[in-house]
Design an enzyme around this catalytic site. Structure first.
Site, short mmCIF file in Angstrom:
data_model
loop_
_atom_site.label_atom_id
_atom_site.label_comp_id
_atom_site.label_asym_id
_atom_site.label_seq_id
_atom_site.Cartn_x
_atom_site.Cartn_y
_atom_site.Cartn_z
N GLU A 1 9.79 15.68 15.52
CA GLU A 1 10.13 15.58 14.10
C GLU A 1 9.25 16.54 13.29
O GLU A 1 8.02 16.45 13.34
CB GLU A 1 9.94 14.16 13.60
CG GLU A 1 10.37 13.97 12.16
CD GLU A 1 10.23 12.55 11.68
OE1 GLU A 1 11.13 12.06 10.98
OE2 GLU A 1 9.19 11.92 11.99
N CYS B 1 13.50 10.87 6.98
CA CYS B 1 13.38 10.39 8.36
C CYS B 1 14.68 10.56 9.14
O CYS B 1 14.66 10.84 10.34
CB CYS B 1 12.94 8.93 8.36
SG CYS B 1 14.00 7.84 7.40
N GLY C 1 7.14 5.07 8.32
CA GLY C 1 6.29 6.24 8.50
C GLY C 1 6.48 6.84 9.88
O GLY C 1 7.53 6.70 10.50
N SER C 2 5.45 7.48 10.38
CA SER C 2 5.56 8.21 11.64
C SER C 2 5.52 7.25 12.83
O SER C 2 4.97 6.15 12.77
CB SER C 2 4.41 9.21 11.77
OG SER C 2 3.18 8.53 11.97
N THR C 3 6.11 7.71 13.92
CA THR C 3 6.08 6.93 15.16
C THR C 3 4.66 6.74 15.65
O THR C 3 4.30 5.68 16.18
CB THR C 3 6.94 7.63 16.22
OG1 THR C 3 8.31 7.63 15.77
CG2 THR C 3 6.87 6.91 17.56
N GLU C 4 3.82 7.75 15.47
CA GLU C 4 2.43 7.65 15.93
C GLU C 4 1.70 6.51 15.24
O GLU C 4 1.00 5.72 15.88
CB GLU C 4 1.69 8.97 15.68
CG GLU C 4 2.17 10.14 16.51
CD GLU C 4 3.50 10.71 16.08
OE1 GLU C 4 4.12 11.43 16.88
OE2 GLU C 4 3.94 10.44 14.93
N GLU D 1 10.09 1.23 10.64
CA GLU D 1 11.12 2.27 10.48
C GLU D 1 10.39 3.59 10.60
O GLU D 1 9.62 3.97 9.73
CB GLU D 1 11.82 2.12 9.12
CG GLU D 1 13.15 2.87 9.06
CD GLU D 1 12.99 4.24 8.43
OE1 GLU D 1 12.88 5.22 9.21
OE2 GLU D 1 12.97 4.33 7.20
N LYS E 1 0.85 -1.19 0.00
CA LYS E 1 0.00 0.00 0.00
C LYS E 1 0.88 1.24 0.00
O LYS E 1 1.49 1.59 1.01
CB LYS E 1 -0.92 0.05 1.22
CG LYS E 1 -2.03 1.10 1.05
CD LYS E 1 -2.62 1.60 2.34
CE LYS E 1 -1.87 2.75 2.94
NZ LYS E 1 -1.89 4.00 2.11
N GLY F 1 3.15 3.98 13.74
CA GLY F 1 3.83 2.75 14.15
C GLY F 1 3.25 2.18 15.43
O GLY F 1 3.06 0.96 15.57
#
Length: 500
Positions: free
Chosen positions: A404, A306, A249-252, A272, A196, A254
């Site tokens: 970030e 990133c 993508g973003s930590t959120e 990542e 995706k 993840g």
């Protein structure tokens, strides 16, 4: 602040124009199909906001169909001997080289990045990653052991087996290369995969799918769904028959994937995630080399990286010289539309991203920071452009220092004690990368060992190779991509023991 926006685009290839004009479909089970709902959405050019193409808006029903196809596709893919799978992966790499200019033009249009960067970085690295992973298709092996206890003996060995149905969810900053980070190792390990792409940048993934079919990847072994994170992405995350997800993508997001994996089938995850990476310049560094590299570390790809070197720490005796050098580098950058070959810094990805970056800079000013160079400028209204920006007079607790931003915004501070920079550099929830500039090789190695980061570059920045594992400490992720470990992440390890 007046800045010229370069806008002398190259002429698109006829093949690119024809490809953009033809209807876009999802790839499921070897067939190009509409979303089950019939819904579509537009992929737009971030340089001018114009629609490039309408693509399907996949949802849970499309994910179900792709998983069913991937289960069959996994069997078909694994039925091909490893050497045959290697040949197909190598052919994909060759086809990417063959159609390199097409990919570069589509990637530049869809992301806004400079065509020169797409040609020299994104496309060739993608091709080489497929070729690198082709080699692993024949080299994944286990180990053997002889075990003796109380006069009994056993012979044991381990097997690496494909995880089965895998999925890759990728971001919008390097969509073509990121697609290869998911697809190539999954196929090398013997998995089938559902990809995706980010809803903002779906186009090169669809073109890549066409080449993969041409290269001989069996129906269902590769499936590509364009759609939104809250629909298609969420359905992938909770699907009980997807055994492995690789996400960038973003930590959120993840963290949401971790929860979804726990609530469904404990699917394996490689994550990542975000970063707030330090660049440290000591007084003994070669400043003529360090200054442009440190500047490129944050302003490259419009800061939408990133591992961007977004925190700059400079030993005080050289602080003014380095700051002036980085400022001059920023001032000399040519800002423009992606298809202008002179462009060195293109637009941000979207209006949302422009608002995010602008908001962080404004919050920094509200908190007492100062603009050393750049900031929001009047040309932002002509597209999603944001000038290279350097912020000073910060405190470690400010959001502009801790969070970030994902834009061309550098926070810079001097330091006095070389022995005290380690805790400052490590004072972050992230741990993706770090950069050190010094001619004291012992200090460089000692500090590299103490920095909590998955990648440390000494007197250089952003050196990537398929042989080098990449991933982060702390909230920058789980697991590693690329290298042998990146392929093995798509396998399960089995121990077999027989009494002899």
């Amino acid at each position: 602040m007046t800045v010229e926006i370069l806008n002398q685009p190259i002429e698109l290839q006829d093949s690119v124009r024809a490809w953009l004009d033809k209807p876009k479909r999802n790839l499921i089970g070897g067939e190009w199909v509409n979303a089950s709902s019939g819904k579509t959405f537009a992929s737009e050019n971030p340089g001018n906001g114009e629609a490039l193409a309408e693509v399907p808006s996949a949802d849970a029903a499309d994910v179900d169909a792709a998983v069913a196809a991937a289960k069959t596709g996994a069997d078909a893919w694994q039925a091909i001997p490893p050497a045959g799978r290697a040949n197909i992966l190598w052919k994909i790499g060759e086809l990417i080289h063959q159609y390199a200019e097409e990919f570069a033009q589509i990637e530049s249009l869809d992301t806004g990045k400079g065509i020169s960067a797409a040609r020299s970085i994104d496309v060739p690295f993608t091709a080489e990653n497929f070729k690198y992973c082709a080699g692993w298709a024949t080299k994944l092996s286990g180990e053997t052991f002889n075990i003796s206890l109380s006069n009994d003996e056993w012979h044991s060995y381990t097997l690496r087996e494909p995880a089965g149905v895998a999925a890759g969810i990728i971001p919008w900053n390097y969509p073509l290369a990121q697609a290869s980070f998911k697809i190539a190792p999954a196929l090398a390990a013997g998995c089938s995969i559902i990809l995706k792409p980010a809803e903002q940048t779906p186009l090169t993934a669809l073109r890549l799918g066409e080449l993969m079919v041409e290269a001989g990847v069996p129906a269902g072994a590769i499936n590509i769904l364009t759609g939104f994170g809250e629909t298609a992405g969420a359905a992938i995350a909770r699907h009980p028959q997807i055994n492995k997800i690789s996400f960038t993508g973003s930590t959120e997001v993840g963290k949401l994937l971790l929860k979804a994996a726990g609530d469904s089938n404990l699917k394996r995850l490689t994550l990542e995630l975000g970063g707030k990476s330090p660049t440290i310049i000591f007084a003994d560094a070669d400043l003529d080399a360090a200054i442009p590299v440190a500047a490129a570390a944050i302003f490259g790809n419009s800061g939408q990286v990133c591992n961007a070197g977004s925190r700059l720490y400079i030993e005080r005796p050289i602080y003014e010289r380095v700051m002036e050098g980085v400022k001059q580098y920023a001032a000399d950058l040519k800002i423009g539309y992606g298809l202008d070959p002179r462009t060195q810094i293109g637009p941000l990805m979207s209006k949302v991203q422009l608002q995010r970056v602008s908001g962080y800079v404004q919050q920094g000013l509200n908190d007492g920071a100062s603009i050393y160079y750049g900031g929001v400028s009047e040309f932002a209204s002509t597209g999603y452009f944001f000038s290279p920006t350097i912020v000073i007079d910060t405190r470690p607790t400010m959001s502009i220092v801790r969070e970030e931003i994902f834009g061309p915004v550098l926070v810079a501070s001097p330091f006095d004690d070389a022995d005290e920079i380690e805790p400052v550099a490590n004072d972050t929830v992230y741990g993706l990368a770090a950069t050190i500039f010094t001619n004291h090789i012992g200090r460089a190695h000692r500090l590299a060992k103490r920095l909590k980061a998955g990648a440390v570059w000494i007197n250089c920045f952003g050196v990537f190779d398929p042989n080098l594992p990449f991933g982060g400490y702390k909230q920058s992720g789980i697991g590693r991509e690329m290298a042998r470990v990146g392929v093995e992440a798509f396998t399960e390890l089995k121990s077999v023991t027989i009494k002899i």
